[in-house]
Scaffold this motif. Structure first.
Motif, PDB file in Angstrom:
ATOM      1  N   VAL A   1      37.386  48.090  19.844  1.00 18.44           N
ATOM      2  CA  VAL A   1      36.954  48.474  18.512  1.00 18.44           C
ATOM      3  C   VAL A   1      35.430  48.529  18.489  1.00 18.44           C
ATOM      4  O   VAL A   1      34.765  47.584  18.917  1.00 18.44           O
TER       5      VAL A   1
ATOM      6  N   TYR B   1      27.083  44.534  11.746  1.00 20.38           N
ATOM      7  CA  TYR B   1      28.317  44.511  10.948  1.00 20.38           C
ATOM      8  C   TYR B   1      28.560  43.123  10.377  1.00 20.38           C
ATOM      9  O   TYR B   1      28.382  42.105  11.032  1.00 20.38           O
TER      10      TYR B   1
ATOM     11  N   PRO C   1      31.705  41.492   7.678  1.00 20.95           N
ATOM     12  CA  PRO C   1      32.895  41.813   6.881  1.00 20.95           C
ATOM     13  C   PRO C   1      32.555  41.896   5.398  1.00 20.95           C
ATOM     14  O   PRO C   1      31.780  41.083   4.887  1.00 20.95           O
TER      15      PRO C   1
ATOM     16  N   GLU D   1      37.955  42.131  15.006  1.00 22.09           N
ATOM     17  CA  GLU D   1      37.072  42.168  16.171  1.00 22.09           C
ATOM     18  C   GLU D   1      35.806  41.344  15.922  1.00 22.09           C
ATOM     19  O   GLU D   1      35.325  40.640  16.809  1.00 22.09           O
ATOM     20  N   TYR D   2      35.286  41.405  14.698  1.00 24.90           N
ATOM     21  CA  TYR D   2      34.110  40.607  14.329  1.00 24.90           C
ATOM     22  C   TYR D   2      34.400  39.123  14.528  1.00 24.90           C
ATOM     23  O   TYR D   2      33.614  38.413  15.164  1.00 24.90           O
TER      24      TYR D   2
ATOM     25  N   LEU E   1      31.966  48.100  16.972  1.00 20.17           N
ATOM     26  CA  LEU E   1      31.441  47.198  15.955  1.00 20.17           C
ATOM     27  C   LEU E   1      29.922  47.270  15.982  1.00 20.17           C
ATOM     28  O   LEU E   1      29.304  46.839  16.959  1.00 20.17           O
TER      29      LEU E   1
ATOM     30  N   ARG F   1      34.954  38.153  18.304  1.00 19.38           N
ATOM     31  CA  ARG F   1      33.672  38.017  19.021  1.00 19.38           C
ATOM     32  C   ARG F   1      32.924  36.757  18.611  1.00 19.38           C
ATOM     33  O   ARG F   1      32.337  36.080  19.454  1.00 19.38           O
TER      34      ARG F   1
ATOM     35  N   GLU G   1      40.878  46.196  11.652  1.00 16.60           N
ATOM     36  CA  GLU G   1      40.496  46.063  13.062  1.00 16.60           C
ATOM     37  C   GLU G   1      39.055  45.589  13.237  1.00 16.60           C
ATOM     38  O   GLU G   1      38.773  44.784  14.120  1.00 16.60           O
ATOM     39  N   ARG G   2      38.151  46.098  12.403  1.00 15.34           N
ATOM     40  CA  ARG G   2      36.742  45.707  12.539  1.00 15.34           C
ATOM     41  C   ARG G   2      36.543  44.233  12.196  1.00 15.34           C
ATOM     42  O   ARG G   2      35.805  43.529  12.878  1.00 15.34           O
ATOM     43  N   GLN G   3      37.179  43.776  11.127  1.00 11.04           N
ATOM     44  CA  GLN G   3      37.056  42.361  10.762  1.00 11.04           C
ATOM     45  C   GLN G   3      37.650  41.478  11.851  1.00 11.04           C
ATOM     46  O   GLN G   3      37.045  40.463  12.235  1.00 11.04           O
TER      47      GLN G   3
END
Length: 140
Positions: A5, A11, A13, A26-27, A7, A30, A22-24
């Motif tokens: 994804v 970024y 959330p 992945e955030y 990011l 990580r 998906e972005r949240q």
């Protein structure tokens, strides 16, 4: 195998995007991996430091002081070991699609709470109720 994804570096959330998209995820993945990496690096440094500092100290007071320092360091590392287990559990919840939801109520945990405490398993309200019950039973 899932595609990686994208990011952006800046970024963060936001409440106006779908919860645990998906972005949240992945955030938070990580963030958790970075935190775990830092804890494990600290542990390696401690082990090396303890191995290097093993020496005979003739003065009883100095030896007692060093032993106290070692005991405190080992207690700190034990707490961090338990924290690593909680991080692993959070990473598992991400993989299983359960991350970000309160284990008591099933409601979403606020993004602010997760950002501050990415290993949180309960919403703030559920955590407060849990701590109040714990305090009542502890006073018995």
């Amino acid at each position: 195998m899932k595609a990686e994804v994208f990011l952006p570096e800046d970024y963060s959330p936001a409440e106006d995007e779908p919860f645990m998209n998906e972005r949240q995820l992945e955030y938070f993945r990580r963030k958790l991996i970075q935190w775990k990496s830092e804890l494990l690096e600290d542990s390696r440094d401690t082990i090396e430091g303890l191995q290097d500092s093993t020496r005979a100290i003739p003065d009883v007071a100095d030896r007692a002081s060093e032993e106290t320092d070692r005991a405190l360091e080992l207690r700190t590392r034990d707490r961090q070991r338990k924290l690593v287990a909680k991080i692993d559990s959070a990473l598992r919840r991400i993989d299983e699609g359960e991350y970000g939801y309160c284990e008591v109520t099933g409601e979403p945990i606020s993004l602010k709470r997760l950002d501050a405490r990415p290993i949180a398993t309960m919403s703030l309200e559920a955590q407060e109720r849990h701590e109040r019950r714990e305090k009542v039973h502890r006073d018995d």
